[in-house]
Design a protein around this motif. Structure first.
Motif, mmCIF file in Angstrom:
data_model
loop_
_atom_site.group_PDB
_atom_site.id
_atom_site.type_symbol
_atom_site.label_atom_id
_atom_site.label_comp_id
_atom_site.label_asym_id
_atom_site.label_seq_id
_atom_site.Cartn_x
_atom_site.Cartn_y
_atom_site.Cartn_z
ATOM 1 N N CYS A 2 0.853 -1.182 0.000
ATOM 2 C CA CYS A 2 0.000 0.000 0.000
ATOM 3 C C CYS A 2 0.893 1.238 0.000
ATOM 4 N N THR A 4 0.645 5.463 0.243
ATOM 5 C CA THR A 4 -0.189 6.629 0.483
ATOM 6 C C THR A 4 0.682 7.872 0.504
ATOM 7 N N VAL A 16 4.834 3.751 2.645
ATOM 8 C CA VAL A 16 4.740 2.481 1.934
ATOM 9 C C VAL A 16 4.659 1.387 2.990
ATOM 10 N N ASP A 18 3.712 -2.976 3.711
ATOM 11 C CA ASP A 18 3.412 -4.302 3.173
ATOM 12 C C ASP A 18 3.039 -5.235 4.314
ATOM 13 N N ASP A 19 2.607 -6.418 3.959
ATOM 14 C CA ASP A 19 2.221 -7.398 4.976
ATOM 15 C C ASP A 19 3.180 -8.585 4.970
ATOM 16 N N ARG A 57 6.496 -0.921 7.506
ATOM 17 C CA ARG A 57 5.908 0.372 7.188
ATOM 18 C C ARG A 57 7.054 1.383 7.164
#
Length: 65
Positions: A2, A4, A16, A18-19, A57
């Motif tokens: 993701c 934003t 930025v 991620d998982d 993150r």
């Protein structure tokens, strides 16, 4: 993943996330530290949150008028 970006009172915030598996550490290599160094030239800061097994993150806060 993701990405934003948002304008704040003090500038621009880009994040930025991620998982993935997490565990990113700026002190263990030149990638994140190099990015932090480049942002610092602009008066910006890089914040990394990457708990093991918790994704990563990366947030840049860039001052601008």
């Amino acid at each position: 993943m993701c990405l934003t970006a948002r304008r704040t009172r003090g500038g621009l915030e880009v994040e930025v996330a991620d998982d993935g598996v997490g565990g990113a550490d700026a002190s263990r290599g030149s990638g994140l530290q190099g990015l932090a160094d480049r942002l610092a030239v602009l008066g910006a800061r890089l914040v990394v949150s990457s708990p093991t097994d918790g994704g990563t993150r990366v947030r840049a806060v860039i001052p601008c008028a």
